[in-house]
Design an enzyme around this catalytic site. Structure first.
Site, PDB file in Angstrom:
ATOM      1  N   GLU A   1       0.787  11.232   2.335  1.00  0.00           N
ATOM      2  CA  GLU A   1       0.010  11.111   1.101  1.00  0.00           C
ATOM      3  C   GLU A   1      -0.745  12.401   0.792  1.00  0.00           C
ATOM      4  OE1 GLU A   1      -1.681   7.047   0.148  1.00  0.00           O
ATOM      5  OE2 GLU A   1      -1.406   6.838   2.325  1.00  0.00           O
TER       6      GLU A   1
ATOM      7  N   GLU B   1       2.817   2.665   6.112  1.00  0.00           N
ATOM      8  CA  GLU B   1       1.615   1.850   6.278  1.00  0.00           C
ATOM      9  C   GLU B   1       1.896   0.356   6.364  1.00  0.00           C
ATOM     10  OE1 GLU B   1       0.059   5.525   3.947  1.00  0.00           O
ATOM     11  OE2 GLU B   1       1.925   4.393   4.145  1.00  0.00           O
TER      12      GLU B   1
END
Length: 248
Positions: free
Chosen positions: A109, A129
């Site tokens: 990210e 995630e």
């Protein structure tokens, strides 16, 4: 007394600012890493004359994501990493992530917040995630949707694909996979080419693109925070983190 080593260093290469993730081999996102990254971004924000910023890494990974030792703590999901990443995205000059190694979860990210991404051949990247009962909650969700479209973004997040850089390049997430040089060497070469342009041009391009892309990210932020806070301390996150620790 010897100065404490920084997990993230920052320096200039001429008119290029370099944020160097330097906690090898994994560059795990923990409290110290975030504190050092925060300081590095603050330096870039104040340093005069920077024309381009590169984020690079030492070690085997650009970043292996969050430190699972801290994932077990209740306040892990309500920290300030998202604010740091938003500041990277808001820098006025072009930014390049130079990934000489794999990137997962929050580390990926960080790269997605940059304007361009170069990754070493064979580097494995993924938004993983969901495997920990969470989601890309520090800006990765709107950015991967913008890059890949909703349906493909749902697929890569739900199935937590760990693709090589070449596959991500097929979908426009990675700009280039160099054959004969490191990702950092290519990024520095690109940065120096950008620095040869009149300074106002690249910044104008960055501002114009940001006017198109960032409103959607900003509108999503309150929802991102709400979802992350709801996940904080969930038992499935705790259990999956423990299971990961037991395997490694």
């Amino acid at each position: 007394m010897e100065e404490e080593k920084k997990d993230v260093r920052v320096y200039r290469e001429g008119d290029v600012g370099v944020i160097h993730l330097d906690a090898p081999p994994l560059n795990l996102i923990n409290r110290k890493f975030k504190e050092d990254l925060d300081e590095a971004v603050a330096w870039v924000e104040k340093e005069a004359g920077l024309r381009v910023v590169i984020i690079r890494n030492s070690g085997k990974y650009f970043g292996a994501g969050g430190d699972v030792n801290e994932m077990k703590e209740k306040d892990y999901h309500v920290d300030k990493l998202d604010g740091i990443i938003q500041r990277i995205g808001a820098l006025p000059m072009p930014t390049i992530a130079a990934m000489d190694g794999g990137a997962f979860g929050g580390s990926f990210e960080i790269a997605l917040a940059c304007d361009m991404r170069i990754a070493a051949r064979g580097s494995i990247l993924g938004l993983t995630e969901v495997n920990f009962g969470s989601f890309p909650g520090v800006g990765g969700t709107p950015r991967i949707i913008q890059l890949m479209g909703r349906a493909k973004a749902m697929e890569v997040m739900l199935l937590a694909y760990r693709w090589p850089a070449e596959e991500w390049m097929r979908y426009g997430v990675i700009n280039a996979v160099p054959d004969l040089e490191s990702a950092y060497d290519m990024a520095l070469r690109w940065a120096n080419l950008i620095c040869q342009k009149p300074a106002s041009g690249p910044r104008a391009v960055k501002e114009a693109v940001s006017c198109f892309a960032e409103p959607a990210c900003r509108e999503f932020l309150p929802h991102q925070h709400r979802i992350m806070e709801a996940l904080a301390g969930k038992s499935d996150i705790m259990e999956s983190s423990k299971a990961f620790l037991n395997k490694h």
